[in-house]
Motif scaffolding. Structure first.
Motif, short mmCIF file in Angstrom:
data_model
loop_
_atom_site.label_atom_id
_atom_site.label_comp_id
_atom_site.label_asym_id
_atom_site.label_seq_id
_atom_site.Cartn_x
_atom_site.Cartn_y
_atom_site.Cartn_z
N ASP A 27 0.51 -0.97 -0.17
CA ASP A 27 -0.04 -0.17 -0.33
C ASP A 27 0.99 1.37 0.08
O ASP A 27 1.62 1.42 0.78
CB ASP A 27 -1.44 -0.19 1.32
N ILE A 28 0.94 1.84 -0.82
CA ILE A 28 1.46 3.34 -1.40
C ILE A 28 0.46 4.81 -0.74
O ILE A 28 -0.11 4.59 -1.50
CB ILE A 28 2.34 3.77 -2.61
N ASP A 29 1.36 5.31 -0.32
CA ASP A 29 0.54 6.90 -0.03
C ASP A 29 0.97 7.59 -0.89
O ASP A 29 2.11 8.30 -0.96
CB ASP A 29 0.93 7.42 1.19
N LEU A 68 3.15 11.05 0.18
CA LEU A 68 4.68 10.15 1.13
C LEU A 68 5.37 10.55 -1.06
O LEU A 68 6.85 10.08 -0.17
CB LEU A 68 4.40 9.96 1.66
N ASN A 69 5.15 10.39 -2.24
CA ASN A 69 5.88 10.49 -3.03
C ASN A 69 7.48 11.31 -2.80
O ASN A 69 6.90 12.02 -2.69
CB ASN A 69 5.64 10.58 -4.08
N GLU A 70 8.51 10.95 -3.53
CA GLU A 70 9.90 11.71 -2.66
C GLU A 70 10.18 11.67 -5.11
O GLU A 70 9.83 10.32 -4.42
CB GLU A 70 10.46 11.56 -1.85
N TYR A 103 8.46 5.40 -3.98
CA TYR A 103 6.63 5.53 -3.74
C TYR A 103 7.19 5.10 -2.88
O TYR A 103 7.57 3.97 -1.90
CB TYR A 103 6.23 4.41 -4.36
N GLN A 104 6.46 5.00 -1.19
CA GLN A 104 6.36 5.01 0.30
C GLN A 104 5.34 4.19 0.35
O GLN A 104 4.16 4.63 0.61
CB GLN A 104 6.57 6.49 0.58
N VAL A 105 5.64 3.13 1.00
CA VAL A 105 5.00 2.23 1.55
C VAL A 105 4.44 2.06 2.34
O VAL A 105 5.76 2.54 3.34
CB VAL A 105 5.81 0.21 1.30
N VAL A 106 3.80 1.93 2.69
CA VAL A 106 3.50 2.76 4.26
C VAL A 106 2.81 1.37 5.19
O VAL A 106 1.96 1.28 5.96
CB VAL A 106 2.00 4.06 4.53
N LYS A 107 2.35 -0.29 4.26
CA LYS A 107 1.67 -1.15 5.15
C LYS A 107 1.92 -2.29 4.26
O LYS A 107 1.95 -1.70 2.25
CB LYS A 107 -0.07 -0.71 4.47
#
Length: 342
Positions: free
Chosen positions: A32-34, A37-39, A49-53
């Protein structure tokens, strides 16, 4: 074909039954990517991509297992081979969350990878899937161990479901050698319900019931008599001459239900088992596996093949209404759905 008494018979009988599942266990891993929060990556300049879960579920044969557990089967015995790796650990952890699943028949081998579908989810959008599969033949040693485990479990099983998920020949659990051994066991014990499902090789099974869908029939053997209609396939008299081998063929047909071909007395007898109507959006992911679980649960409860097909359709009509997930049908949902359509 179903009645309230028959539905209740299934739901109250299966807690005392044992169903084996022979086949390819996959790990379904969701990232799950938010998007907020991409950077940018310092090294490449590409978006990181920032995985949050991370969510992990049993897939392939694991989806059948999940459905059997949700219905309430008392003992579920998978027979499979996975890798001795991180994905294998995740898969075992996911299986431990399911009631009644015993893991003594699952081999872990350093020579194999745990087949894994990694699904990055950017918000609600699924990005390109990342697949881990075994592309080399399963060793003779692993095949021998699978057969040993099947032989040891066979006397305790009320039914066996076989799931051949891997497209590459002899690279999964259900190799030609394992398939032939299943055929011998089924021939020796014809009263035990055995049903096979295969993406590529449905015509290579014998002595067992088979459950192909229209695409699997067409990809395995081109049927000139197939006519697309409403997302399904129409089967007519010409199909009776080119069915997969086996005593019964549960040919699933989408919204048309199941065409049950009974070949036990020579000339095939066709019975149409209609689907139950569903309103609103649907998600057919995992529908075939939930149908298999329903059919097997009904058969070990003493229902006829026609009634079992109807119960499989009932279960599938519940799972396809669960959008964005691989649905299941616990007893309370089965009862509620039957009250709607019965």
């Amino acid at each position: 074909m179903l009645t309230t008494d028959l539905v209740e018979r299934v739901l109250t009988t299966i807690p005392g039954r044992t169903i084996g599942v022979l086949g390819d266990l996959f790990l379904d891993r969701y990232l799950d990517i938010d998007p907020g929060l991409n950077e940018p990556s310092v090294e490449t300049g590409l978006t990181a991509y920032q995985v949050v879960k991370v969510r992990s579920y049993p897939g392939a044969a694991g989806t059948v297992i999940n459905n059997l557990a949700a219905l309430g089967v008392g003992r579920i015995y998978p027979i499979a081979c996975i890798g001795d790796d991180g994905e294998g650990y995740e898969l075992r952890q996911a299986l431990r969350t399911l009631p009644a699943v015993e893991q003594g028949g699952i081999i872990q081998s350093e020579a194999r990878r745990t087949p894994t579908y990694t699904k990055p989810m950017l918000g609600k959008d699924e990005l390109n899937r990342l697949d881990i599969k075994n592309r080399t033949p399963t060793s003779d040693g692993i095949q021998s161990r699978i057969i040993e485990l099947l032989d040891a479990a066979w006397p305790q099983l009320d039914a066996l479901l076989v799931l051949d998920q891997v497209s590459e020949e002899d690279c999964g659990v259900v190799t030609a050698r394992v398939r032939e051994h299943v055929a011998r066991l089924a021939e020796r014990d014809p009263d035990k319900f055995v049903m096979a499902d295969s993406r590529e090789r449905i015509y290579q099974f014998s002595n067992v019931c088979v459950k192909p869908n229209g695409n699997e029939l067409k990809s395995s053997r081109e049927l000139s008599s197939q006519v697309p209609t409403g997302g399904g396939v129409v089967y007519n008299a010409a199909d009776l001459k080119i069915l997969p081998p086996g005593p019964l063929v549960f040919a699933t047909n989408g919204e048309q239900g199941i065409r049950l071909f009974d070949t036990r007395k020579g000339e095939p007898v066709l019975t149409s088992v209609p689907a139950y109507p569903v309103a609103g959006p649907i998600d057919i992911c995992g529908a075939g596996d939930s149908c298999s679980a329903g059919i097997a649960s009904a058969m070990v409860s003493g229902l006829t093949h026609e009634q079992a097909a109807a119960f499989g359709n009932l279960v599938a009509s519940i799972t396809i209404q669960q959008i964005g997930v691989t649905g299941t049908a616990p007893p309370e949902k089965v009862r509620a759905r039957w009250r709607e359509v019965g």
